[in-house]
Motif scaffolding. Structure first.
Motif, PDB file in Angstrom:
ATOM      1  N   PRO A   1       0.784  -0.923  -0.064  1.00 55.05           N
ATOM      2  CA  PRO A   1      -0.327   0.067   0.301  1.00 55.05           C
ATOM      3  C   PRO A   1       0.547   1.364  -0.061  1.00 55.05           C
ATOM      4  O   PRO A   1       1.799   1.501   0.771  1.00 55.05           O
ATOM      5  N   ASP A   2       0.729   2.078  -0.483  1.00 57.22           N
ATOM      6  CA  ASP A   2       0.456   3.606  -0.865  1.00 57.22           C
ATOM      7  C   ASP A   2       1.386   4.266   0.959  1.00 57.22           C
ATOM      8  O   ASP A   2       2.354   5.223   0.545  1.00 57.22           O
ATOM      9  N   PHE A   3       0.350   4.064   1.190  1.00 61.76           N
ATOM     10  CA  PHE A   3       0.747   4.692   2.663  1.00 61.76           C
ATOM     11  C   PHE A   3       1.965   4.569   3.224  1.00 61.76           C
ATOM     12  O   PHE A   3       2.003   4.542   4.599  1.00 61.76           O
ATOM     13  N   ILE A   4       2.278   3.252   2.837  1.00 63.77           N
ATOM     14  CA  ILE A   4       3.407   3.205   3.973  1.00 63.77           C
ATOM     15  C   ILE A   4       4.971   3.670   3.808  1.00 63.77           C
ATOM     16  O   ILE A   4       5.616   3.361   2.568  1.00 63.77           O
ATOM     17  N   PRO A   5       5.094   4.428   4.401  1.00 62.79           N
ATOM     18  CA  PRO A   5       6.103   5.193   3.869  1.00 62.79           C
ATOM     19  C   PRO A   5       7.923   4.698   3.181  1.00 62.79           C
ATOM     20  O   PRO A   5       7.795   3.009   3.317  1.00 62.79           O
ATOM     21  N   ILE A   6       7.912   5.225   2.201  1.00 59.68           N
ATOM     22  CA  ILE A   6       9.234   4.697   1.125  1.00 59.68           C
ATOM     23  C   ILE A   6       8.744   3.696   0.458  1.00 59.68           C
ATOM     24  O   ILE A   6       8.761   3.959  -0.709  1.00 59.68           O
ATOM     25  N   ILE A   7       9.190   2.787   0.781  1.00 62.74           N
ATOM     26  CA  ILE A   7       8.426   1.021   0.143  1.00 62.74           C
ATOM     27  C   ILE A   7       6.991   0.927  -0.692  1.00 62.74           C
ATOM     28  O   ILE A   7       7.023   0.269  -1.569  1.00 62.74           O
ATOM     29  N   GLY A   8       6.140   1.542   0.325  1.00 60.24           N
ATOM     30  CA  GLY A   8       4.612   2.131  -0.677  1.00 60.24           C
ATOM     31  C   GLY A   8       4.934   2.687  -2.419  1.00 60.24           C
ATOM     32  O   GLY A   8       3.966   2.255  -2.625  1.00 60.24           O
ATOM     33  N   TYR A   9       5.496   3.095  -2.275  1.00 59.93           N
ATOM     34  CA  TYR A   9       5.849   3.708  -4.218  1.00 59.93           C
ATOM     35  C   TYR A   9       7.080   3.197  -4.840  1.00 59.93           C
ATOM     36  O   TYR A   9       7.318   2.561  -5.779  1.00 59.93           O
ATOM     37  N   LEU A  10       7.285   2.134  -3.801  1.00 59.04           N
ATOM     38  CA  LEU A  10       9.403   0.781  -4.793  1.00 59.04           C
ATOM     39  C   LEU A  10       8.397   0.800  -5.774  1.00 59.04           C
ATOM     40  O   LEU A  10       8.727   0.293  -6.724  1.00 59.04           O
ATOM     41  N   ASP A  11       7.060  -0.384  -5.806  1.00 62.61           N
ATOM     42  CA  ASP A  11       6.528  -0.466  -6.564  1.00 62.61           C
ATOM     43  C   ASP A  11       5.815   0.645  -7.812  1.00 62.61           C
ATOM     44  O   ASP A  11       6.602  -0.390  -8.592  1.00 62.61           O
ATOM     45  N   ASP A  12       5.742   1.266  -7.409  1.00 62.15           N
ATOM     46  CA  ASP A  12       5.360   2.023  -8.323  1.00 62.15           C
ATOM     47  C   ASP A  12       6.423   2.634  -9.173  1.00 62.15           C
ATOM     48  O   ASP A  12       5.908   2.825 -10.720  1.00 62.15           O
TER      49      ASP A  12
END
Length: 128
Positions: free
Chosen positions: A53-64
């Protein structure tokens, strides 16, 4: 070209390639291994929810920002170039589909994770 314009163009290219890979996964002219990678990448990218999920800091956007573009690059290399050009042209004319298979996969992963955590942390019943 400014950085913002460059980023917008990159995002449009990614969106187009995801739809093109969705088309490639369904075309009989594409080799099976390219279909598998293209289908997996497209299903994940088109899924309405993320594995992380994107709300998890840093790694949330890692997949995107890293995982999806790398998967797209791999799948594009596996699909024959002439077919990929055809799929890209078709993708510009189509609307972005929604992946129900990707949604089901992500929901299944989260369900298995929740059950595993519940089993791990649930106090064991010891009978005497």
């Amino acid at each position: 070209m400014t950085f913002i314009n460059s980023a917008k163009q990159w995002a449009r290219t990614i969106k187009r390639d995801v739809v093109a890979l969705w088309l490639a996964a369904r075309d009989p002219r594409v080799p099976w291994y390219a279909k598998a990678v293209a289908g997996g990448v497209a299903a994940y990218a088109l899924s309405p929810i993320d594995l992380i999920p994107d709300f998890i800091p840093i790694i949330g956007y890692l997949d995107d920002l890293i995982i999806v573009p790398l998967g797209i690059m791999l799948a594009v290399r596996l699909v024959p170039a002439d077919l990929m050009a055809e799929f890209r042209a078709e993708a510009t004319r189509r609307e972005k589909p929604v992946s129900k298979a990707g949604l089901a996969f992500i929901v299944a992963v989260w369900t298995v994770a929740a059950v595993a955590l519940a089993c791990f942390f649930w106090p064991a019943q010891i009978s005497n």
